[in-house]
Design a protein around this motif. Structure first.
Motif, PDB file in Angstrom:
ATOM      1  N   GLY A 144       0.805  -1.212   0.000  1.00 33.93           N
ATOM      2  CA  GLY A 144       0.000   0.000   0.000  1.00 33.93           C
ATOM      3  C   GLY A 144       0.842   1.268   0.000  1.00 33.93           C
ATOM      4  O   GLY A 144       2.059   1.243  -0.122  1.00 33.93           O
ATOM      5  N   TRP A 145       0.124   2.390   0.126  1.00 38.47           N
ATOM      6  CA  TRP A 145       0.774   3.704   0.116  1.00 38.47           C
ATOM      7  C   TRP A 145       1.156   4.119   1.533  1.00 38.47           C
ATOM      8  O   TRP A 145       0.371   3.974   2.475  1.00 38.47           O
ATOM      9  N   PHE A 146       2.354   4.655   1.647  1.00 37.35           N
ATOM     10  CA  PHE A 146       2.862   5.187   2.904  1.00 37.35           C
ATOM     11  C   PHE A 146       3.241   6.650   2.682  1.00 37.35           C
ATOM     12  O   PHE A 146       3.807   6.998   1.648  1.00 37.35           O
ATOM     13  N   VAL A 147       2.932   7.490   3.658  1.00 31.56           N
ATOM     14  CA  VAL A 147       3.379   8.876   3.600  1.00 31.56           C
ATOM     15  C   VAL A 147       4.255   9.142   4.811  1.00 31.56           C
ATOM     16  O   VAL A 147       3.930   8.748   5.937  1.00 31.56           O
ATOM     17  N   LEU A 148       5.397   9.785   4.555  1.00 28.88           N
ATOM     18  CA  LEU A 148       6.322  10.185   5.608  1.00 28.88           C
ATOM     19  C   LEU A 148       6.455  11.702   5.516  1.00 28.88           C
ATOM     20  O   LEU A 148       7.279  12.229   4.765  1.00 28.88           O
ATOM     21  N   PRO A 149       5.594  12.444   6.230  1.00 24.21           N
ATOM     22  CA  PRO A 149       5.567  13.894   6.092  1.00 24.21           C
ATOM     23  C   PRO A 149       6.772  14.547   6.765  1.00 24.21           C
ATOM     24  O   PRO A 149       7.353  14.008   7.705  1.00 24.21           O
ATOM     25  N   GLY A 150       7.122  15.715   6.254  1.00 28.85           N
ATOM     26  CA  GLY A 150       8.242  16.447   6.828  1.00 28.85           C
ATOM     27  C   GLY A 150       8.647  17.582   5.917  1.00 28.85           C
ATOM     28  O   GLY A 150       7.844  18.070   5.111  1.00 28.85           O
ATOM     29  N   THR A 151       9.893  18.002   6.010  1.00 27.30           N
ATOM     30  CA  THR A 151      10.403  19.061   5.134  1.00 27.30           C
ATOM     31  C   THR A 151      10.155  18.691   3.686  1.00 27.30           C
ATOM     32  O   THR A 151       9.673  19.493   2.888  1.00 27.30           O
ATOM     33  N   HIS A 152      10.499  17.459   3.333  1.00 28.29           N
ATOM     34  CA  HIS A 152      10.199  16.902   2.021  1.00 28.29           C
ATOM     35  C   HIS A 152       9.355  15.655   2.250  1.00 28.29           C
ATOM     36  O   HIS A 152       9.869  14.600   2.630  1.00 28.29           O
ATOM     37  N   SER A 153       8.060  15.774   2.058  1.00 34.40           N
ATOM     38  CA  SER A 153       7.162  14.648   2.300  1.00 34.40           C
ATOM     39  C   SER A 153       7.359  13.581   1.236  1.00 34.40           C
ATOM     40  O   SER A 153       7.420  13.872   0.041  1.00 34.40           O
ATOM     41  N   LYS A 154       7.453  12.343   1.694  1.00 37.63           N
ATOM     42  CA  LYS A 154       7.641  11.215   0.782  1.00 37.63           C
ATOM     43  C   LYS A 154       6.371  10.374   0.745  1.00 37.63           C
ATOM     44  O   LYS A 154       5.838   9.980   1.789  1.00 37.63           O
ATOM     45  N   TRP A 155       5.897  10.118  -0.452  1.00 40.42           N
ATOM     46  CA  TRP A 155       4.802   9.179  -0.670  1.00 40.42           C
ATOM     47  C   TRP A 155       5.402   7.965  -1.365  1.00 40.42           C
ATOM     48  O   TRP A 155       6.009   8.081  -2.437  1.00 40.42           O
ATOM     49  N   VAL A 156       5.238   6.799  -0.748  1.00 45.43           N
ATOM     50  CA  VAL A 156       5.876   5.584  -1.255  1.00 45.43           C
ATOM     51  C   VAL A 156       4.845   4.471  -1.349  1.00 45.43           C
ATOM     52  O   VAL A 156       4.115   4.204  -0.381  1.00 45.43           O
ATOM     53  N   GLU A 157       4.784   3.838  -2.511  1.00 47.16           N
ATOM     54  CA  GLU A 157       3.926   2.672  -2.669  1.00 47.16           C
ATOM     55  C   GLU A 157       4.772   1.415  -2.538  1.00 47.16           C
ATOM     56  O   GLU A 157       5.768   1.256  -3.262  1.00 47.16           O
ATOM     57  N   LEU A 158       4.391   0.540  -1.617  1.00 43.19           N
ATOM     58  CA  LEU A 158       5.070  -0.734  -1.440  1.00 43.19           C
ATOM     59  C   LEU A 158       4.204  -1.871  -1.954  1.00 43.19           C
ATOM     60  O   LEU A 158       2.970  -1.834  -1.853  1.00 43.19           O
ATOM     61  N   GLN A 159       4.877  -2.852  -2.506  1.00 45.61           N
ATOM     62  CA  GLN A 159       4.198  -4.077  -2.927  1.00 45.61           C
ATOM     63  C   GLN A 159       5.090  -5.239  -2.527  1.00 45.61           C
ATOM     64  O   GLN A 159       6.223  -5.358  -2.993  1.00 45.61           O
ATOM     65  N   ASP A 160       4.591  -6.078  -1.623  1.00 46.69           N
ATOM     66  CA  ASP A 160       5.377  -7.198  -1.096  1.00 46.69           C
ATOM     67  C   ASP A 160       6.732  -6.732  -0.564  1.00 46.69           C
ATOM     68  O   ASP A 160       7.761  -7.397  -0.765  1.00 46.69           O
ATOM     69  N   GLY A 161       6.747  -5.570   0.095  1.00 51.68           N
ATOM     70  CA  GLY A 161       7.978  -5.085   0.702  1.00 51.68           C
ATOM     71  C   GLY A 161       8.971  -4.483  -0.258  1.00 51.68           C
ATOM     72  O   GLY A 161      10.121  -4.234   0.110  1.00 51.68           O
TER      73      GLY A 161
END
Length: 315
Positions: A144-161
């Motif tokens: 699924g989608w993960f968001v790591l907010p901050g100075t530069h927010s990262k949106w990352v889609e993972l599939q099976d790690g």
């Protein structure tokens, strides 16, 4: 005189401007932590002494140090090559960079970041966030989608790690710069800003209607025309920038031809501070989305403990 403690592992999240270090047992429990402003920029040319200072602040000597973040960038201790997106997060430990050390220093390792190209070949990169994502995978969140907010927010889609998509949004940096300099800062005035939940919600709702540069200027127009108090400018700006992130992910999903987000896809994982998590959850609620909040410290500790198993094999 205080006795120096011995601990198997020290993990350090070493960013551009800040760092946080943890003394960790073999069972993955944090016994002590410290945080300061000695990030990669402040430590340039002096990383050996900076590490010694961090260990001293923890009152710890250790068998191994694992560092993540900008310490492995061009402005860090050593520039560590990015991992390719085909590398599973759980295999990151096989690619740890060993920092050259003297005979008396404990083994020190730097976690590589990731480089990911989109469908058009445009690259995006992250350093530090991959370690928290590894922690999430270790904790059982591998899709699924993960968001790591901050100075530069990262949106990352993972599939099976594995990392399938990565998008960086300069949300935090824009919020800081626009709030302190230029037209929007002038519109906000010199008074003490207040948190205006209505202004934040309005920013979320109008985000994505036009180009971001146009919508940003609307913040000033609202104040000049008397539609919004000057003190509410920062709240509106926050909603506008966070809403832009959320809607971009939603719209890009639709543009792939897969249609609207399904109910299961409307729930994202968020790894971030409680304050940022609250703002993102409020914005998500307005857009019928949801976040599962993952604790960033717990994710980092889980990741570093996992990496330690690989580091032991290389020492």
């Amino acid at each position: 005189m205080e006795t120096t403690l011995h601990i198997p592992l020290v993990g350090i999240d070493w960013g551009t401007t800040h760092r946080r270090a943890y003394a960790i047992t073999a069972q993955g429990t944090c016994t002590q932590e410290m945080a300061d402003d000695q990030g990669a920029l402040a430590s340039q040319g002096n990383f050996e002494a900076a590490l010694k200072q961090a260990l001293g602040a923890l009152n710890t000597d250790t068998d191994c140090v694992i560092m993540a973040g900008m310490v492995g960038s061009a402005l860090g201790w050593h520039e560590v090559p990015y991992a390719d997106q085909e590398l599973a997060l759980e295999d990151l430990g096989k690619h740890l960079f060993a920092v050259p050390a003297g005979t008396t220093a404990p083994p020190r390792f730097i976690v590589p970041g990731y480089r990911v190209r989109n469908a058009w070949g445009q690259p995006d990169v992250m350093r530090g966030e991959e370690t928290q994502l590894l922690g999430a995978v270790v904790q059982g969140h591998s899709d699924g989608w993960f968001v790591l907010p901050g100075t530069h927010s990262k949106w990352v889609e993972l599939q099976d790690g594995r990392v399938r998509q990565l998008r960086t949004y300069m949300t935090g940096e824009l919020f800081d710069l626009l709030g302190r300099h230029g037209t929007l800062a002038a519109a906000a005035g010199v008074g003490t800003p207040v948190w205006d939940a209505t202004a934040f919600a309005n920013g979320v709702r109008v985000s994505g209607q036009r180009a971001l540069s146009h919508m940003l200027f609307a913040s000033r127009a609202l104040v000049v025309c008397g539609d919004m108090p000057a003190a509410s400018t920062r709240s509106y700006l926050s909603g506008l920038l966070i809403g832009t992130e959320l809607k971009d992910v939603m719209h890009s999903h639709a543009s792939t031809g897969t249609g609207a987000l399904s109910p299961s896809q409307q729930r994202f994982q968020l790894i971030g501070s409680p304050e940022l998590a609250r703002h993102y959850q409020t914005a998500a609620d307005l857009l019928s989305l949801q976040f599962n909040i993952l604790d960033p410290k717990a994710a980092f500790l889980a990741a570093v403990s996992h990496l330690y198993q690989h580091a032991q094999k290389n020492t």
